[in-house]
Design a protein around this motif. Structure first.
Motif, PDB file in Angstrom:
ATOM      1  N   TYR A  71      29.074  42.479  29.463  1.00 57.67           N
ATOM      2  CA  TYR A  71      29.265  42.090  30.863  1.00 57.67           C
ATOM      3  C   TYR A  71      27.877  41.825  31.452  1.00 57.67           C
ATOM      4  CZ  TYR A  71      32.730  42.368  34.732  1.00 57.67           C
ATOM      5  OH  TYR A  71      33.626  42.107  35.745  1.00 57.67           O
TER       6      TYR A  71
ATOM      7  N   TYR B 150      34.140  38.393  39.115  1.00 60.27           N
ATOM      8  CA  TYR B 150      33.882  39.470  38.166  1.00 60.27           C
ATOM      9  C   TYR B 150      32.869  40.492  38.681  1.00 60.27           C
ATOM     10  CZ  TYR B 150      35.977  36.049  34.979  1.00 60.27           C
ATOM     11  OH  TYR B 150      36.803  35.127  34.375  1.00 60.27           O
TER      12      TYR B 150
ATOM     13  N   LEU C 111      36.943  44.199  36.715  1.00 63.94           N
ATOM     14  CA  LEU C 111      36.915  44.382  35.265  1.00 63.94           C
ATOM     15  C   LEU C 111      38.250  43.956  34.651  1.00 63.94           C
ATOM     16  CD1 LEU C 111      35.772  45.336  32.579  1.00 63.94           C
ATOM     17  CD2 LEU C 111      36.394  47.682  33.210  1.00 63.94           C
TER      18      LEU C 111
END
Length: 340
Positions: free
Chosen positions: A196, A237, A267
């Motif tokens: 991420y 996000y 998430l």
């Protein structure tokens, strides 16, 4: 081509291509994730006091390394590391109070005053990186600082929002160079990794400002999916914190504050989008099994890093890294934040 280049953001970090690693002289215990707290600190790193004496070469981690440590890494360089006592604040914006083996280490690439080698700087809670493209052994060089967590350290089991902030300056960049923060996550239910990454600076004019939230189906080296975002762009996000600057495409001198948060909902949405992309491009991928429950995910590491592609170079420094978990989306802290 753009996404291929951006996808390289993490590639060199996790490939075993002759890394050089420096560890702080004290392991740091993360704080426990108390279920009855409104917020909790993730970790606290004591001042970095000696870089040279805790440097390891040509392997990922030393045999005696514990799993709860902070480290520096330069990937894809040809040369051994050594102490370096010249002032390179022109490139990084950071000058330690004393220039010696405790505060700066570099490759032995340069043999005259006109050349600046790839260098790691560290003193107190400030760190600096300079990347010299002449030092590369592959397509790019990656410099990073990383905090590694104990196994099964779940972010969202009892909390709703992860927040990260720090101060950054990027005084020098040529060619294609970029920097940001990456979380290495793990789906514990299915034992699958997920990356991420939130990008903060990209030297290509207007490139980072065009970037939204998107998914890279697989990393070239490992096959791991990567969730990408530019700080404060779309908010799908991640979300930019109130006092944070937005994405940068020009170099600057002087620290600016940057921060982002990732909620349980963000998430979960990122995972759903990842699986949607995989169904189109790689329907047989094992990552189609990624859990959509945020409580199933633990954090393996947090990485602050920069990367320079080909004959590009990058100079930057950062300080006051903080990480916090919250019970709600509120940006108001309920307790003490973490400082690296």
């Amino acid at each position: 081509m753009l996404r291929v280049l951006l996808g390289g953001f993490l590639l060199s970090l996790f490939l075993n291509l002759c890394p050089y690693v420096a560890y702080t002289d004290q392991a740091q215990e993360p704080f426990p994730l108390a279920s009855d707290a409104f917020s909790t600190t993730l970790f606290k790193l004591q001042d970095i006091t000696n870089v040279k004496t805790v440097t390891f070469q040509n392997r990922n981690y030393p045999n005696d390394k514990k799993q709860k440590q902070f480290n520096f890494t330069i990937w894809n360089t040809n040369h051994k590391l050594q102490s370096f006592n010249r002032d390179i604040s022109r490139y990084t914006g950071f000058k330690p109070s004393q220039l010696n083996q405790k505060t700066q280490i570099s490759t032995n690439l340069c043999h005259d005053s006109s050349c600046v080698p790839s260098t790691i700087q560290a003193e107190g809670n400030a760190i600096g990186f300079f990347i010299n493209p002449k030092d590369r052994s592959g397509n790019l060089i990656n410099a990073s600082s990383e905090y590694i967590f104990p196994p099964n350290y779940r972010l969202f089991k009892n909390f709703d929002v992860f927040e990260f902030s720090y101060e950054l300056q990027v005084p020098y960049a040529t060619g294609i160079a970029y920097t940001g923060v990456c979380l290495d996550l793990k789906d514990n239910r299915n034992r699958l990794p997920l990356w991420y990454c939130i990008n903060v600076f990209d030297s290509r004019k207007n490139e980072i400002k065009k970037q939204g939230d998107w998914v890279q189906a697989r990393d070239i080296g490992t096959g791991t999916p990567i969730i990408h975002g530019a700080i404060g762009r779309m908010g799908k996000y991640s979300s930019k914190t109130k006092k944070s600057y937005g994405p940068q495409d020009k170099t600057w001198r002087g620290f600016k504050s940057f921060g982002f948060s990732i909620s349980r909902q963000q998430l979960a949405q990122a995972v759903r989008d990842t699986k949607s992309v995989l169904r189109r491009y790689n329907p047989n991928s094992k990552f189609n099994k990624l859990s959509e429950n945020p409580s199933d995910y633990s954090i393996t590491s947090i990485n602050f890093q920069g990367e320079a592609v080909g004959n590009s170079s990058l100079g930057m420094s950062a300080r006051n890294h903080k990480a916090t978990l919250y019970k709600s989306r509120s940006r108001k802290p309920f307790g003490k934040k973490v400082r690296w």
